[in-house]
Design a protein around this motif. Structure first.
Motif, mmCIF file in Angstrom:
data_model
loop_
_atom_site.group_PDB
_atom_site.id
_atom_site.type_symbol
_atom_site.label_atom_id
_atom_site.label_comp_id
_atom_site.label_asym_id
_atom_site.label_seq_id
_atom_site.Cartn_x
_atom_site.Cartn_y
_atom_site.Cartn_z
ATOM 1 N N ASP A 61 32.768 42.435 38.365
ATOM 2 C CA ASP A 61 33.384 41.293 37.831
ATOM 3 C C ASP A 61 34.519 40.996 38.931
ATOM 4 O OD1 ASP A 61 33.816 38.832 35.553
ATOM 5 O OD2 ASP A 61 35.678 39.594 36.330
ATOM 6 N N SER A 62 34.706 39.759 39.444
ATOM 7 C CA SER A 62 35.809 39.593 40.697
ATOM 8 C C SER A 62 37.124 39.746 39.909
ATOM 9 C CB SER A 62 35.373 38.129 41.177
ATOM 10 O OG SER A 62 35.513 37.049 40.189
ATOM 11 N N THR A 63 37.297 39.724 38.866
ATOM 12 C CA THR A 63 38.645 39.803 38.128
ATOM 13 C C THR A 63 38.867 41.104 37.898
ATOM 14 O OG1 THR A 63 37.808 39.592 35.906
ATOM 15 C CG2 THR A 63 38.743 37.385 37.213
ATOM 16 N N HIS A 68 40.392 50.316 38.847
ATOM 17 C CA HIS A 68 41.224 49.462 37.823
ATOM 18 C C HIS A 68 41.830 49.951 36.915
ATOM 19 C CE1 HIS A 68 41.818 44.903 36.343
ATOM 20 N NE2 HIS A 68 42.124 45.917 35.100
ATOM 21 N N ALA A 69 41.254 50.872 36.095
ATOM 22 C CA ALA A 69 42.109 51.708 34.984
ATOM 23 C C ALA A 69 41.437 53.005 34.587
ATOM 24 C CB ALA A 69 41.927 50.807 33.779
ATOM 25 N N ASN A 87 44.661 42.103 38.377
ATOM 26 C CA ASN A 87 44.580 41.343 37.209
ATOM 27 C C ASN A 87 45.097 41.803 35.857
ATOM 28 O OD1 ASN A 87 44.061 39.093 38.768
ATOM 29 N ND2 ASN A 87 42.214 39.787 39.037
ATOM 30 N N GLY A 88 45.624 43.215 36.106
ATOM 31 C CA GLY A 88 46.001 43.813 34.614
ATOM 32 C C GLY A 88 44.901 44.320 33.934
ATOM 33 N N GLY A 111 41.101 42.599 33.610
ATOM 34 C CA GLY A 111 40.992 41.244 34.169
ATOM 35 C C GLY A 111 40.509 40.383 33.183
ATOM 36 N N ASP A 112 39.403 39.668 33.410
ATOM 37 C CA ASP A 112 38.980 38.713 32.397
ATOM 38 C C ASP A 112 38.037 39.391 31.662
ATOM 39 O OD1 ASP A 112 40.929 36.666 33.275
ATOM 40 O OD2 ASP A 112 39.464 35.879 34.598
ATOM 41 N N VAL A 113 37.722 40.735 31.939
ATOM 42 C CA VAL A 113 36.457 41.315 30.826
ATOM 43 C C VAL A 113 36.915 41.809 29.955
ATOM 44 C CG1 VAL A 113 34.801 42.777 31.004
ATOM 45 C CG2 VAL A 113 35.126 41.789 33.169
#
Length: 173
Positions: A61-63, A68-69, A87-88, A111-113
């Motif tokens: 996913d682009s976000t 990421h984590a 994106n946090g 992100g947005d997921v």
């Protein structure tokens, strides 16, 4: 062949398939968009999450950042930490930056997921849906008193309670 995308497995490569009797330690369940209803079994206690193929859990996913984590289980407690993603990473709507304990059914977002965290607690010997020992292990220290200060003292101590004879504002007898 066994695809790695979306599945956190022990080891690397095609032969990293877990034993048939070994169930996942936890599951992340997608909530929206292309991930809605998709289950991501977590089979290892330390899971790197991101968009790059070398992560243990790959979220295309682009976000979601390349790295990421990190989701980790230590002493029966699951924690999540953001790895300086763009994106946090969020737990129950709050952006996180340090190790954050996860309760069963916590809403986590990369992100947005957005996903629901579902521990299975197989190794802890607990019934599915029971706590991951989180509630018994967590203690929240009281916040220090922020008032006072100045020339009259205060020094981070709460004021004395009326009806508490023999104690001044600093708790001295």
């Amino acid at each position: 062949m066994f695809p790695r995308t979306g599945e956190a497995e022990a080891g690397r490569g095609e032969d990293a398939r877990p034993a048939a009797s070994a169930g996942p330690l936890a599951v992340l369940l997608g909530r929206h968009g292309e991930f809605k209803g998709k289950r991501f079994p977590i089979r290892i206690p330390v899971v790197n999450i991101g968009r790059a193929e070398y992560n243990d859990l790959v979220l295309q996913d682009s976000t979601v950042s390349t790295i990421h984590a990190k989701l980790q289980r230590r002493e029966g407690i699951w924690t999540l930490v953001d790895l300086d993603s763009t994106n946090g990473t969020f737990v129950d709507g709050q952006r996180i930056s340090s190790d954050t304990p996860l309760a069963p059914s916590a809403i986590v977002r990369f992100g947005d997921v957005s996903m629901i965290f579902q521990p299975t607690d197989d190794e802890a010997g607990l019934d599915q849906g029971a706590s991951t020992k989180l509630m018994g292990a967590m203690t929240v220290p009281p916040k220090p008193f922020a008032g006072g200060g100045g020339a009259t003292g205060g020094g981070g101590q709460p004021p004395s309670t009326p009806g508490d004879p023999g104690h001044d504002r600093r708790g001295n007898a």
